[in-house]
Design a protein around this motif. Sequence first.
Motif, PDB file in Angstrom:
ATOM      1  N   THR A   1       0.807  -1.230   0.000  1.00  0.00           N
ATOM      2  CA  THR A   1       0.000   0.000   0.000  1.00  0.00           C
ATOM      3  C   THR A   1       0.836   1.273   0.000  1.00  0.00           C
ATOM      4  O   THR A   1       0.332   2.344  -0.340  1.00  0.00           O
TER       5      THR A   1
ATOM      6  N   ARG B   1       0.304   2.198  -5.626  1.00  0.00           N
ATOM      7  CA  ARG B   1       0.135   2.193  -4.167  1.00  0.00           C
ATOM      8  C   ARG B   1      -0.551   3.480  -3.673  1.00  0.00           C
ATOM      9  O   ARG B   1      -0.043   4.590  -3.906  1.00  0.00           O
TER      10      ARG B   1
ATOM     11  N   MET C   1      -9.037  -2.589  -3.546  1.00  0.00           N
ATOM     12  CA  MET C   1      -7.593  -2.727  -3.751  1.00  0.00           C
ATOM     13  C   MET C   1      -7.252  -3.846  -4.734  1.00  0.00           C
ATOM     14  O   MET C   1      -6.145  -3.883  -5.290  1.00  0.00           O
TER      15      MET C   1
END
Length: 494
Positions: free
Chosen positions: A133, A264, A256
């Motif tokens: 992330t 990210r 996601m």
Amino acid sequence: MNTLSFRTKQMPEPKLIFDRSSAGRVGCNLPKADTPEVDLAAVLGEVREELNLPEVGELELLRHFTNLSHINFGIETGFYPLGSCTMKYNPKINEKTAGLPGFANLHPMQPVETIPGALDVLIGVQDMLCAITGFDEITLQPLAGAHGEMTCLMLIKAYYEARGEGQKRHIVLVPDSAHGTNPASAARCGYDVRPIPTNAEGNTDLEALEKALDDSVAALMLTNPSTLGLFEPNIEKICAMVHAAGGQVFCDGANMNAMVGTTRPGDHGFDCMHLNLHKTFSTPHGGGGPGCGAIGLMKHLEPYLPVPVIRRSEMKVIADYDRPKTIGRVSAFYGQFLMEVRAYTYLRAYGKEKMADISRYAVLNANYVRARLKDVLPPAHDRPCMHECILTAEKYKKENGVRALDISKRLIDYGFHPPTNYFPLIVPECFMIEPTETETKETLDEFCDALIQICHEAVENPDLLHDAPSTQIVGRLDETAAVKNLDVRWWPKS
Ligand SMILES: Cc1ncc(COP(=O)(O)O)c(C=O)c1O
């Protein structure tokens, strides 16, 4: 109301386990008690009501549940393109590791010194999620996506309170395409929620955002990719605009699956985000749990993390409770531990090199479905989508009196789970189709062929769709009865 009122006439009424009950029958052979008998009434007071449990033998019980399992639909029986839910295949290896006695038999009250292996798993997942992330910190404690959203807002609130701006910053901005949990989480944290419109291209309306930004705004909650299945092209600009007004930007990272290994959110300018581990990182979900709404955050929010914080200290991993600025606990113990074991297994099985395959194939599959269906169900926006495509059945409603829901119900007759309908609300008669990366081209083709055929049926024989499904043990359900009337559930007939 009872189950019968929902059924098609041809099918025999399904029996509840209570209908098979006969007084005195038992399905198990309990060992003799090796502890002294206790008079429950003396301990708990008089029992007020007899427990109304079915009394059946082992074989009856097995047959009942085996039959139920045959009429159930799941990811392992067929294609399940339920948009916004990421119903991907959950590899069996995840279950194997979660079932290892060293993990499965841990007790949450065990002294922390006795669980170094479990702490290693937790920090392993945290490290991998930080890398994926781009955030500085991760906590795995929240137990659902919505819980992760709320935890992020609690951190933001604590951050502003520590700066003496808690009272002043009382507004949270939420785009009108957001999942319903976003405004609910903001309201739950005591914020006033203001909607931000989406423009005709399906992006955040920047002019409206500019107008809404001032020093009363605590945060913008932005879903990227949005619930329209689109990547927000102005993401860096939006983050910069909110930061310039002194606010924080939260990313709803439930989508996601479209970005894993490719880009990210931490690099886009977000301050924090939640992930739905139960979607993106492969754990069976649905029906309310179990879940993990892990959150990622930048350093400035770190002092407020919920306890315990799992971190490294002098060559070992510790569960740190000594956190003076913490918002406190958001769940018992360490969160949903066996989900972390599953996510750990999944992440390690993919490995860093192959991680991007997840998002690449998820996006490819959604665009393939979008392209194959565009003549019968036009996309809501004329540009490539991310991991899910949003299509509209508006013309069938106008011209044939057939709604998106009717088309979905007919899909059941063709053996497919319907996609999500009527979300996001801003697209009329909408389908939200999320195929995920684990489906083959052959399956996608079968699904598209079925939908094309059904769209022809909508024109030629609309009633076929109005009456669907006609091949199932239950016909058209009342969509809201089960939550409004508990009698439709599983109680025995009185
Ligand atoms: C975009 C989005 N945000 C938030 C959530 C909420 O997640 P949960 O249902 O785990 O609370 C979902 C659920 O799928 C979602 O799709």
